[in-house]
Motif scaffolding. Sequence first.
Motif, PDB file in Angstrom:
ATOM      1  N   LYS A  48      28.604   1.653  -5.608  1.00 10.54           N
ATOM      2  CA  LYS A  48      27.324   2.392  -4.862  1.00 10.54           C
ATOM      3  C   LYS A  48      26.604   4.176  -5.561  1.00 10.54           C
ATOM      4  O   LYS A  48      26.173   3.923  -6.084  1.00 10.54           O
ATOM      5  N   GLU A  49      28.251   4.794  -4.489  1.00 10.19           N
ATOM      6  CA  GLU A  49      27.841   5.792  -5.020  1.00 10.19           C
ATOM      7  C   GLU A  49      27.940   6.050  -7.256  1.00 10.19           C
ATOM      8  O   GLU A  49      27.280   6.998  -7.131  1.00 10.19           O
ATOM      9  N   THR A  50      28.829   5.263  -7.350  1.00  7.23           N
ATOM     10  CA  THR A  50      28.940   5.809  -8.841  1.00  7.23           C
ATOM     11  C   THR A  50      28.155   5.417  -9.587  1.00  7.23           C
ATOM     12  O   THR A  50      27.678   6.410 -10.291  1.00  7.23           O
ATOM     13  N   ARG A 100      34.060   2.612  -5.685  1.00  9.03           N
ATOM     14  CA  ARG A 100      33.152   3.634  -4.355  1.00  9.03           C
ATOM     15  C   ARG A 100      31.445   2.428  -6.141  1.00  9.03           C
ATOM     16  O   ARG A 100      31.066   3.155  -6.107  1.00  9.03           O
ATOM     17  N   ALA A 121      19.343   4.496  -4.998  1.00  4.73           N
ATOM     18  CA  ALA A 121      18.896   4.851  -3.572  1.00  4.73           C
ATOM     19  C   ALA A 121      19.477   3.740  -2.714  1.00  4.73           C
ATOM     20  O   ALA A 121      20.010   3.718  -0.608  1.00  4.73           O
ATOM     21  N   SER A 161      25.607  -1.124   0.212  1.00  3.27           N
ATOM     22  CA  SER A 161      26.851  -0.918  -0.015  1.00  3.27           C
ATOM     23  C   SER A 161      27.323  -2.083   0.118  1.00  3.27           C
ATOM     24  O   SER A 161      28.580  -2.215   0.658  1.00  3.27           O
ATOM     25  N   LEU A 212      24.620   5.116  -8.591  1.00  3.25           N
ATOM     26  CA  LEU A 212      23.742   5.853  -8.230  1.00  3.25           C
ATOM     27  C   LEU A 212      23.869   7.243  -8.657  1.00  3.25           C
ATOM     28  O   LEU A 212      23.093   7.815  -9.603  1.00  3.25           O
ATOM     29  N   ALA A 213      25.651   7.932  -8.679  1.00  2.00           N
ATOM     30  CA  ALA A 213      25.190   9.107  -9.474  1.00  2.00           C
ATOM     31  C   ALA A 213      25.569   8.958 -10.927  1.00  2.00           C
ATOM     32  O   ALA A 213      25.016  10.536 -11.987  1.00  2.00           O
TER      33      ALA A 213
END
Length: 470
Positions: free
Chosen positions: A345-347, A343, A455, A459, A349-350
Amino acid sequence: MSPRKDTINVNGLTQTESKSKLIVDLDARLADTIAGSVMDDLNIDSNEPNYKVYKTRWIMLAFFVMFSASNSLQWVQYTIIQDIVVKYYGVSSGIVSWTSMVYMVTYVPLIFPASWMLSKTGLRVTTIIGSLGTCAGAWLKVLSVPQDLFWLGFTGQTVVAVSQVFILNVPPRLAAVWFGANQVSSACSIGVFGNQLGVALGFLLPPMLVRAQGSVEEIAEDFKLMFYLVAGFTTILFLLIVLFFKAAPPTPPSAAADLGSSLDSNFLQSIKQLLTNRNYILLLISYGINVGVFYAISTLLNQLVLTYYPGANEDAGRIGLVIVVAGMVGSVMCGMVLDKTHRFKETTLAVYAASVLGMIIFTFTLDSGIIGVVYLSSILLGFFMTGYLPVGFEFASEVTYPEPEGTTSGILNAVVQIFGIVLTLLYEWMLGALGDRWSNLTLCALLALGTAITAAIRSDLRRQAAQQNA
C-alpha cells in the motif's frame, strides 16, 4: 537368608525396572536431540513441506520478456512516425492513431476468454498462441509496403493487438508459478519490464529506420527493412518458445503457490469474487487512470513534440524511449522494494503521488524551447508513471488472493484499455481545441484523483498472510 526384594516406587515399578526405563528415556532423548541437530543443519523441517525453486525459472522469464517485447514494440510502430505514415500512405492522422488504439479496443472483449484459457490450459499453450499471432501479424505488415496496402498493414496490426491478450495478464501468473515468495514481486516487475522494453524499442527504431525526408522509393525501402526485422525476430522467438517454454516447474516454489494451485478455480465465481472486492474495485479505477494517461501521452507523443520542435522526429522517438527506459528502472527498483519490505500500500501510494509531480513538471517544461529540458522531465515522468505498472499488478495479487493471478491482472488490464481509449480520444480532442497546456493539466488532475483513490485502498495483504500462516 531370603533373597532381597526390590522396593516398589510410586509409579508401581521396581527400582531395577525404573533404572532400565530411565536409561531408555535418556537414549530416546539423546536420539531426538541428535536427529533435531541434524535436521537443523540440513535446514529441514519435518512438519512442513520443502519448497524448491528451479534455475530454469530464469530461462522461462527470459523467454517471456522477449515475447512480450516483440509484441509491444509494434504498438507505437506507426504512431511514433505518424507524419511519415500520413504522407506515404495518404491516410489521415486519426487513422494512424487507431493503429495504437486497436491494441486497447481488441483487448477488452477478448481478455475474458483469454483469462479463462490461461487458467485452464496454463502458461505454455497461451504463450504459444500469443507468439504465433505476433509473428503472423508481423509478416502481414511485410506484405503491406505498397502505398495502396495500408489496410493490410492495419490488419496485421490488429492480429498483433489480439495476440496481446495472451501477454499483459501473464507476469503476475508466471512469477507466482515459477518463483519463491521472496522473489515473486521482482519476477513480476521483470515480466512487466519486457513490455516496457518493447515499447522503448518501438519509440526508438522506427524514427531511426524510416527517413522523414526521403523520397517515396526510399521510404518504401525503409518500411520494408523495418517490417522484415520485426518479422524475422518474432519468427525465431516463436520457434524457441515452441521448443523450450514450459508451463510450470515440477513442484510449487512457495506455500502460497502450493495453496493456490490446490484450489479449484471456477472462472465465473472468481470474477464474481473480484467484482465484489472493494479494494480491488478501487485499484481498478486508480490503476486505469494512471496507465490510461501513459497510453494517451505515448500515442500522441509525436504530435506533442513536433508542436514545439518542428522536424524533431527522432527526438520524439527518443523522448518516448527515455520515458520507458526510466520506467523500466523504476519497475525493477519498485519490485525489489516490495520483496524487501512487503509494504504494498505504501509503495503504491508513494509511486502514484510521484507520478502526479512528474506530470506537472513535464507539463510546464514542454514549451521551454530547450529539448534537453524535455528529456530531463521525461525521465522523472517515466520513472514513476511506468514504474507503477508492476506495483499495481502485485498489489492486485495481494488483495485478491487466492483468485488466479491471470484473471486478476486480465480484468485490471481490460479496465486499463477502456481508460486508455477514452483518455486518448479526449487528449487528442483537447490538444486540437485547447492546446497542450490545458490538456496536460487535465491529465495532472486525473492523476491526483487516482492518488486519492489509492489512499482509500486498505492494506489487506492476503497472499502474505497465507505465506506466513503456512
